[in-house]
Design a protein around this motif. Structure first.
Motif, PDB file in Angstrom:
ATOM      1  N   LYS A  67       0.827  -1.220   0.000  1.00 29.86           N
ATOM      2  CA  LYS A  67       0.000   0.000   0.000  1.00 29.86           C
ATOM      3  C   LYS A  67       0.857   1.264   0.000  1.00 29.86           C
ATOM      4  O   LYS A  67       0.407   2.320  -0.439  1.00 29.86           O
ATOM      5  N   ASN A  68       2.059   1.174   0.531  1.00 23.89           N
ATOM      6  CA  ASN A  68       2.942   2.342   0.635  1.00 23.89           C
ATOM      7  C   ASN A  68       4.213   2.165  -0.205  1.00 23.89           C
ATOM      8  O   ASN A  68       5.198   2.871   0.016  1.00 23.89           O
ATOM      9  N   ARG A  69       4.175   1.256  -1.149  1.00 27.59           N
ATOM     10  CA  ARG A  69       5.373   0.844  -1.889  1.00 27.59           C
ATOM     11  C   ARG A  69       6.057   1.995  -2.609  1.00 27.59           C
ATOM     12  O   ARG A  69       7.275   2.177  -2.512  1.00 27.59           O
ATOM     13  N   ARG A  70       5.289   2.788  -3.333  1.00 31.38           N
ATOM     14  CA  ARG A  70       5.881   3.867  -4.137  1.00 31.38           C
ATOM     15  C   ARG A  70       6.636   4.868  -3.263  1.00 31.38           C
ATOM     16  O   ARG A  70       7.798   5.189  -3.520  1.00 31.38           O
ATOM     17  N   GLU A  71       5.991   5.329  -2.216  1.00 29.05           N
ATOM     18  CA  GLU A  71       6.613   6.301  -1.316  1.00 29.05           C
ATOM     19  C   GLU A  71       7.764   5.663  -0.536  1.00 29.05           C
ATOM     20  O   GLU A  71       8.797   6.302  -0.307  1.00 29.05           O
ATOM     21  N   TRP A  72       7.580   4.408  -0.152  1.00 34.80           N
ATOM     22  CA  TRP A  72       8.601   3.691   0.609  1.00 34.80           C
ATOM     23  C   TRP A  72       9.887   3.542  -0.213  1.00 34.80           C
ATOM     24  O   TRP A  72      10.989   3.810   0.273  1.00 34.80           O
ATOM     25  N   GLU A  73       9.730   3.120  -1.468  1.00 37.09           N
ATOM     26  CA  GLU A  73      10.899   2.918  -2.337  1.00 37.09           C
ATOM     27  C   GLU A  73      11.596   4.248  -2.651  1.00 37.09           C
ATOM     28  O   GLU A  73      12.822   4.302  -2.757  1.00 37.09           O
ATOM     29  N   LYS A  74      10.823   5.299  -2.784  1.00 29.13           N
ATOM     30  CA  LYS A  74      11.407   6.626  -2.998  1.00 29.13           C
ATOM     31  C   LYS A  74      12.244   7.024  -1.782  1.00 29.13           C
ATOM     32  O   LYS A  74      13.343   7.585  -1.906  1.00 29.13           O
ATOM     33  N   ASN A  75      11.718   6.744  -0.607  1.00 29.39           N
ATOM     34  CA  ASN A  75      12.418   7.002   0.643  1.00 29.39           C
ATOM     35  C   ASN A  75      13.752   6.259   0.698  1.00 29.39           C
ATOM     36  O   ASN A  75      14.774   6.814   1.098  1.00 29.39           O
ATOM     37  N   VAL A  76      13.703   4.978   0.309  1.00 32.11           N
ATOM     38  CA  VAL A  76      14.914   4.140   0.326  1.00 32.11           C
ATOM     39  C   VAL A  76      15.959   4.677  -0.643  1.00 32.11           C
ATOM     40  O   VAL A  76      17.158   4.749  -0.325  1.00 32.11           O
ATOM     41  N   LYS A  77      15.525   5.097  -1.835  1.00 29.11           N
ATOM     42  CA  LYS A  77      16.454   5.642  -2.838  1.00 29.11           C
ATOM     43  C   LYS A  77      17.112   6.928  -2.347  1.00 29.11           C
ATOM     44  O   LYS A  77      18.314   7.141  -2.536  1.00 29.11           O
ATOM     45  N   ASP A  78      16.322   7.780  -1.713  1.00 28.42           N
ATOM     46  CA  ASP A  78      16.863   9.036  -1.180  1.00 28.42           C
ATOM     47  C   ASP A  78      17.907   8.768  -0.099  1.00 28.42           C
ATOM     48  O   ASP A  78      18.967   9.404  -0.073  1.00 28.42           O
ATOM     49  N   GLN A  79      17.605   7.813   0.778  1.00 31.24           N
ATOM     50  CA  GLN A  79      18.545   7.479   1.850  1.00 31.24           C
ATOM     51  C   GLN A  79      19.821   6.853   1.288  1.00 31.24           C
ATOM     52  O   GLN A  79      20.924   7.156   1.748  1.00 31.24           O
ATOM     53  N   THR A  80      19.666   6.016   0.267  1.00 30.45           N
ATOM     54  CA  THR A  80      20.829   5.374  -0.362  1.00 30.45           C
ATOM     55  C   THR A  80      21.706   6.417  -1.047  1.00 30.45           C
ATOM     56  O   THR A  80      22.944   6.359  -0.972  1.00 30.45           O
ATOM     57  N   ARG A  81      21.054   7.381  -1.706  1.00 27.38           N
ATOM     58  CA  ARG A  81      21.793   8.451  -2.396  1.00 27.38           C
ATOM     59  C   ARG A  81      22.610   9.282  -1.404  1.00 27.38           C
ATOM     60  O   ARG A  81      23.778   9.604  -1.638  1.00 27.38           O
ATOM     61  N   MET A  82      21.985   9.608  -0.273  1.00 31.46           N
ATOM     62  CA  MET A  82      22.681  10.374   0.764  1.00 31.46           C
ATOM     63  C   MET A  82      23.854   9.576   1.348  1.00 31.46           C
ATOM     64  O   MET A  82      24.934  10.114   1.571  1.00 31.46           O
ATOM     65  N   TRP A  83      23.645   8.288   1.539  1.00 32.90           N
ATOM     66  CA  TRP A  83      24.694   7.437   2.102  1.00 32.90           C
ATOM     67  C   TRP A  83      25.889   7.333   1.146  1.00 32.90           C
ATOM     68  O   TRP A  83      27.036   7.372   1.573  1.00 32.90           O
ATOM     69  N   LEU A  84      25.602   7.250  -0.152  1.00 31.83           N
ATOM     70  CA  LEU A  84      26.677   7.168  -1.146  1.00 31.83           C
ATOM     71  C   LEU A  84      27.472   8.475  -1.214  1.00 31.83           C
ATOM     72  O   LEU A  84      28.701   8.466  -1.377  1.00 31.83           O
ATOM     73  N   LYS A  85      26.760   9.583  -1.072  1.00 31.73           N
ATOM     74  CA  LYS A  85      27.446  10.890  -1.074  1.00 31.73           C
ATOM     75  C   LYS A  85      28.386  11.002   0.110  1.00 31.73           C
ATOM     76  O   LYS A  85      29.521  11.467  -0.024  1.00 31.73           O
ATOM     77  N   GLN A  86      27.899  10.590   1.273  1.00 31.95           N
ATOM     78  CA  GLN A  86      28.730  10.639   2.479  1.00 31.95           C
ATOM     79  C   GLN A  86      29.929   9.698   2.343  1.00 31.95           C
ATOM     80  O   GLN A  86      31.038  10.011   2.778  1.00 31.95           O
ATOM     81  N   LYS A  87      29.711   8.576   1.704  1.00 32.34           N
ATOM     82  CA  LYS A  87      30.784   7.600   1.531  1.00 32.34           C
ATOM     83  C   LYS A  87      31.866   8.137   0.592  1.00 32.34           C
ATOM     84  O   LYS A  87      33.064   7.898   0.788  1.00 32.34           O
ATOM     85  N   LYS A  88      31.455   8.890  -0.420  1.00 30.33           N
ATOM     86  CA  LYS A  88      32.418   9.453  -1.379  1.00 30.33           C
ATOM     87  C   LYS A  88      33.247  10.574  -0.758  1.00 30.33           C
ATOM     88  O   LYS A  88      34.390  10.775  -1.113  1.00 30.33           O
ATOM     89  N   ARG A  89      32.662  11.284   0.163  1.00 31.70           N
ATOM     90  CA  ARG A  89      33.376  12.401   0.789  1.00 31.70           C
ATOM     91  C   ARG A  89      34.513  11.914   1.679  1.00 31.70           C
ATOM     92  O   ARG A  89      35.574  12.518   1.733  1.00 31.70           O
ATOM     93  N   LYS A  90      34.331  10.828   2.389  1.00 30.96           N
ATOM     94  CA  LYS A  90      35.332  10.331   3.331  1.00 30.96           C
ATOM     95  C   LYS A  90      36.652   9.942   2.667  1.00 30.96           C
ATOM     96  O   LYS A  90      37.717  10.366   3.120  1.00 30.96           O
ATOM     97  N   PRO A  91      36.695   9.222   1.560  1.00 31.17           N
ATOM     98  CA  PRO A  91      37.970   8.884   0.920  1.00 31.17           C
ATOM     99  C   PRO A  91      38.742  10.104   0.433  1.00 31.17           C
ATOM    100  O   PRO A  91      39.967  10.109   0.431  1.00 31.17           O
ATOM    101  N   LYS A  92      38.019  11.155   0.018  1.00 27.73           N
ATOM    102  CA  LYS A  92      38.685  12.385  -0.435  1.00 27.73           C
ATOM    103  C   LYS A  92      39.496  13.004   0.695  1.00 27.73           C
ATOM    104  O   LYS A  92      40.605  13.469   0.503  1.00 27.73           O
ATOM    105  N   LYS A  93      38.927  12.996   1.884  1.00 26.80           N
ATOM    106  CA  LYS A  93      39.640  13.550   3.045  1.00 26.80           C
ATOM    107  C   LYS A  93      40.893  12.745   3.324  1.00 26.80           C
ATOM    108  O   LYS A  93      41.960  13.275   3.568  1.00 26.80           O
ATOM    109  N   LYS A  94      40.788  11.442   3.238  1.00 24.57           N
ATOM    110  CA  LYS A  94      41.940  10.579   3.468  1.00 24.57           C
ATOM    111  C   LYS A  94      43.008  10.788   2.409  1.00 24.57           C
ATOM    112  O   LYS A  94      44.196  10.791   2.678  1.00 24.57           O
ATOM    113  N   ALA A  95      42.562  10.970   1.178  1.00 24.09           N
ATOM    114  CA  ALA A  95      43.498  11.189   0.077  1.00 24.09           C
ATOM    115  C   ALA A  95      44.265  12.484   0.272  1.00 24.09           C
ATOM    116  O   ALA A  95      45.469  12.565   0.024  1.00 24.09           O
TER     117      ALA A  95
END
Length: 277
Positions: free
Chosen positions: A236-264
């Motif tokens: 019943k909430n699939r569309r909104e739920w999946e959109k939520n998951v994609k947004d959270q995944t996108r944010m997590w990937l952005k944060q993950k990309k920032r950390k290696p740059k600092k180390k570099a």
């Protein structure tokens, strides 16, 4: 001779028709007329054009008197029992050790249509000391011919591999199965933000009643109904739920990309400081 004359006179008197009281004759006439009238009414009642017929009365009954059978909102819409991309799981536990430790007693998997993929009683490795029947619905006889834990664990792992796993408080079920599942593929109705009351998690029974109009977990739990409720809440909430998951995944990937740059950068500064030989 005199006695014979008297007898003849008596017989003549008895042969005369008896005259009824006028009131009785009127009553007889009325009864006859009423009986004829009732037969006419009974024939007229069979006429569909007659508004006073029995059929007419049935048609004129208000809708409130008609008993409409209640439809269970958790009933599957078809009988397709194929393995789908989304699978819901629910487990029932029994008590082992001192009774406070939970162990798997039954595991159920359904597909996105609500049809059962796997539903088996499971014999725990440790001895059961509390069947928790009032909640689990499991009785000693159910575990006599139950599946071995390793067999059930292997089958469940095969069915959920690469699938979206739906359920309520899935960490408890996965812990009992000694299995893990990728976080990105878990859809837990106990964790979904719109289902929370502030920071408090709502029970599956509460969510089913509020969002589905379904009445579950009255006494002994049925894992099939619980899994169906979780799946329907997700669908019943699939569309909104999946959109939520994609947004959270996108944010997590952005944060993950920032950390290696600092180390570099830190690595580059340290190499710059080293003298060239």
């Amino acid at each position: 001779m005199g006695s014979e004359l008297k007898r003849k006179q008596k017989t003549k008197i008895n042969n005369k028709p008896v005259q009824l009281n006028p009131n009785w004759s009127l009553l007889q006439q009325k009864l006859k007329s009423d009986s004829h009238g009732n037969t006419r009414k009974s024939f007229s009642n069979g006429n569909p054009d007659n508004p006073s017929s029995i059929l007419g009365k049935r048609k004129d009954r208000p809708d409130s008197e008609v008993e409409v059978p209640k439809i269970d909102p958790l009933t599957p819409v078809n009988d397709d029992s194929s393995l789908t991309d989304e699978v819901a799981m629910d487990c029932e536990m029994v008590g082992v050790s001192q009774g406070t430790k939970s162990a798997l007693g039954r595991v159920t998997l359904i597909n996105k249509w609500g049809n059962v993929l796997y539903d088996e009683f499971v014999r725990p490795v440790e001895r059961v000391v509390d069947f928790r029947t009032h909640i689990s619905g499991i009785r000693p006889r159910d575990l006599r011919k139950a599946k071995d834990f390793r067999v059930a664990q292997t089958k469940v792992a095969e069915l959920i591999k690469g699938k979206i796993l739906v359920g309520h408080a899935l960490h408890n079920d996965l812990k009992a199965l000694l299995l893990t599942h990728p976080k990105k593929d878990i859809r837990d109705t106990a964790e979904y933000q719109p289902f929370l009351k502030g920071k408090t998690r709502k029970s599956l029974k509460h969510l089913a009643a509020e969002f589905l109009g379904a009445d579950i977990q009255n006494g002994e739990h049925c894992p099939i109904d619980d899994a169906r409720a979780a799946m329907m809440l997700y669908q019943k909430n699939r569309r909104e739920w999946e959109k939520n998951v994609k947004d959270q995944t996108r944010m997590w990937l952005k944060q993950k990309k920032r950390k290696p740059k600092k180390k570099a950068k830190e690595g580059n500064t340290s190499t710059d400081q080293n003298p060239i030989v």
